[in-house]
Design an enzyme around this catalytic site. Structure first.
Site, PDB file in Angstrom:
ATOM      1  N   GLU A  42      -1.237  47.881  32.889  1.00  0.00           N
ATOM      2  CA  GLU A  42      -0.475  47.343  34.025  1.00  0.00           C
ATOM      3  C   GLU A  42      -0.566  48.132  35.401  1.00  0.00           C
ATOM      4  OE1 GLU A  42      -0.352  43.787  34.085  1.00  0.00           O
ATOM      5  OE2 GLU A  42       1.044  44.319  32.485  1.00  0.00           O
ATOM      6  N   HIS A  43      -1.005  47.645  36.409  1.00  0.00           N
ATOM      7  CA  HIS A  43      -1.024  48.330  37.736  1.00  0.00           C
ATOM      8  C   HIS A  43      -2.258  49.415  37.697  1.00  0.00           C
ATOM      9  CE1 HIS A  43       2.150  46.212  39.841  1.00  0.00           C
ATOM     10  NE2 HIS A  43       2.896  46.105  38.723  1.00  0.00           N
ATOM     11  N   ASP A  45      -5.689  48.312  37.546  1.00  0.00           N
ATOM     12  CA  ASP A  45      -6.776  47.736  37.993  1.00  0.00           C
ATOM     13  C   ASP A  45      -7.111  48.233  39.235  1.00  0.00           C
ATOM     14  OD1 ASP A  45      -4.761  46.005  38.902  1.00  0.00           O
ATOM     15  OD2 ASP A  45      -5.746  44.255  38.541  1.00  0.00           O
ATOM     16  N   GLY A 129       4.549  31.622  39.247  1.00  0.00           N
ATOM     17  CA  GLY A 129       5.550  32.833  39.381  1.00  0.00           C
ATOM     18  C   GLY A 129       5.998  33.479  37.996  1.00  0.00           C
ATOM     19  N   LEU A 132       1.510  35.165  35.052  1.00  0.00           N
ATOM     20  CA  LEU A 132       0.236  34.807  34.251  1.00  0.00           C
ATOM     21  C   LEU A 132      -0.843  34.295  34.954  1.00  0.00           C
ATOM     22  CD1 LEU A 132       2.195  32.713  31.315  1.00  0.00           C
ATOM     23  CD2 LEU A 132       1.745  35.129  31.226  1.00  0.00           C
ATOM     24  N   SER A 134      -1.535  32.117  37.589  1.00  0.00           N
ATOM     25  CA  SER A 134      -1.839  30.786  37.979  1.00  0.00           C
ATOM     26  C   SER A 134      -2.672  31.000  39.352  1.00  0.00           C
ATOM     27  CB  SER A 134      -0.482  30.274  38.325  1.00  0.00           C
ATOM     28  OG  SER A 134       0.298  30.660  39.404  1.00  0.00           O
ATOM     29  N   SER A 135      -2.584  31.633  40.126  1.00  0.00           N
ATOM     30  CA  SER A 135      -3.488  32.007  41.246  1.00  0.00           C
ATOM     31  C   SER A 135      -4.783  32.161  41.179  1.00  0.00           C
ATOM     32  CB  SER A 135      -2.689  33.107  42.325  1.00  0.00           C
ATOM     33  OG  SER A 135      -2.735  34.350  41.730  1.00  0.00           O
ATOM     34  N   ASP A 179      -7.472  39.920  37.311  1.00  0.00           N
ATOM     35  CA  ASP A 179      -6.929  38.509  36.843  1.00  0.00           C
ATOM     36  C   ASP A 179      -8.271  37.603  36.971  1.00  0.00           C
ATOM     37  OD1 ASP A 179      -4.456  39.288  36.670  1.00  0.00           O
ATOM     38  OD2 ASP A 179      -3.863  38.678  38.567  1.00  0.00           O
TER      39      ASP A 179
END
Length: 411
Positions: A42-43, A45, A129, A132, A134-135, A179
């Site tokens: 996490e964090h 990339d 939000g 996961l 979604s964007s 992502d």
């Protein structure tokens, strides 16, 4: 990009196609791209490090048909809202669900892909939000739709990079490539160990004896609100200061834990802790890859726990609800590992749970979390999903009863 028929997706695709015909009066093409869960990493990339995401069985779907002009008409089933925009007009600065689609169209054109106008019907399954992604799922699915309708062949890496660029330039989140990359490159049943500098990756089979269980705290986060970008700026400050003392580094990816400790005095206490998380997290990702390959699932779970503590204490992106959820999950029989996943400040945890224990795990997590946080969490059991694709349905609906387009429009 090859178009394939996936029987398992046909009911959803066929339903969306019928709804599209009722709305626009023509038969569409259907595209889908998955959300993701990050197992560990996490964090890292945006620090040119290592990550290990897997695509999940929740998708952003786009039904689309070309238009003879440069107008794009969108309708979101999730928001029950219509938007019309012109491809020749720059996207506005407002934050709105349609900005993701408009931003992707804009960067595609800037990259030399002349687009056609389109009618689009969007159906989102990824909880917004929740962390996961979604964007990214919407960016990638709409990006492929625009390219295919215009007759452009677009490579998976180019699509991932352009979707990332759209999020940077039009949404304001300085996200890394993870992502969008997993949404384009995922394969069913596998996690993806990705080097975010070289974009080399290795597919790692997910455990056959355990399930990936995602627990949604029901606390939404908003990465573009500032904290995500603050963490990135702190990492960049650390690199600038360390580069004066460690020749040849350009990102925290290049710093070892020993080097960081040696030059600790050059950094503020907060910057040091931010850097320590990233440096140690990169090590954990590589160790986790070895653990998965060797089926050492308890070791993998222990590394997940270390990752959560680092995110909570050094990077400070956890929350009360995330910590409670991890605490509850880790105490359950059959839970091999638990950690927060995504950018933080809310959203979901990811857990690796023995198959025989999944039912009891779900019950206890829901019961105990609701007692402690007064919210009922959503629990998703998932397998690794495939990346972006166009779905072919056996029989397209007939457009013999066209209706008017969406009636509710966003100015």
């Amino acid at each position: 990009m090859a178009t394939e028929t996936h029987i398992a997706n046909e009911p959803k695709a066929a339903l969306l196609a019928r709804q599209f015909v009722e709305m626009y009066g023509v038969a569409p093409r259907i595209f889908r791209a998955p959300g993701r869960v990050n197992l560990i990493g996490e964090h890292t990339d945006y620090n040119e490090g290592f990550v290990m995401p897997a695509a999940i069985q929740f998708d952003a779907w786009v039904a689309a048909a070309p238009r003879p002009d440069r107008q794009v008409r969108l309708y979101s089933q999730e928001f029950k809202e219509a938007v019309t925009f012109d491809l020749d007009a720059p996207p506005p600065g407002c934050k709105h669900w349609s900005t993701y689609v408009r931003g992707v169209a804009s960067v595609l054109e800037a990259a030399g892909h002349r687009l056609l106008g389109a009618d689009m019907l969007i159906s989102g399954e990824v909880p917004i939000g929740s962390g996961l992604s979604s964007s990214a799922a919407l960016e990638v699915s709409s990006g492929l739709a625009f390219a295919q309708l215009a007759g452009w062949h677009i490579g998976l890496q180019e699509l991932a990079h352009l979707a990332q660029r759209a999020e940077h330039e039009f949404v304001g989140t300085r996200c890394g490539i993870m992502d969008q990359f997993i949404s384009t490159h995922a394969q069913a049943g596998y996690a993806l160990l990705l080097d975010c500098r070289t974009l080399e990756f290795e597919l790692l089979p997910l455990p056959e004896s355990a399930a990936v269980v995602i627990c949604n705290t029901m606390v939404k986060h908003d990465l573009a609100s500032g904290e995500y970008n603050v963490r990135r700026a702190q990492c960049e400050e650390g690199v600038q200061l360390l580069a004066k003392r460690i020749p040849g580094i350009r990102a925290l990816r290049d710093v070892s834990r020993a080097e960081l400790e040696l030059h600790k005095a050059a950094l503020s206490e907060v910057t040091f802790r931010r850097c320590r998380h990233v440096v140690s997290e990169n090590e954990r990702v590589l160790q986790s890859g070895d653990a998965l390959k060797n089926r050492q699932y308890e070791r993998f779970g222990a590394l997940m726990g270390e990752s959560h503590r680092s995110l909570r204490d050094d990077y400070e992106v956890s929350s009360r609800e995330l910590d409670i959820m991890v605490e509850i999950a880790a105490a359950q029989p059959g839970c091999l590992g638990a950690r927060m996943t995504g950018g933080g400040f809310g959203g979901c945890t990811v857990n690796v749970v023995e198959l025989a224990a999944v039912s009891a795990f779900r019950h206890e997590v829901v019961t105990q979390y609701e007692q402690r946080c007064a919210m009922r969490p959503d629990i998703y059991v998932t397998q690794g999903s495939a990346g972006v694709e166009e779905i072919t349905i056996a029989a397209q609906p007939s457009p013999d009863a066209a209706k008017m387009g969406p009636r509710k429009e966003h100015p």
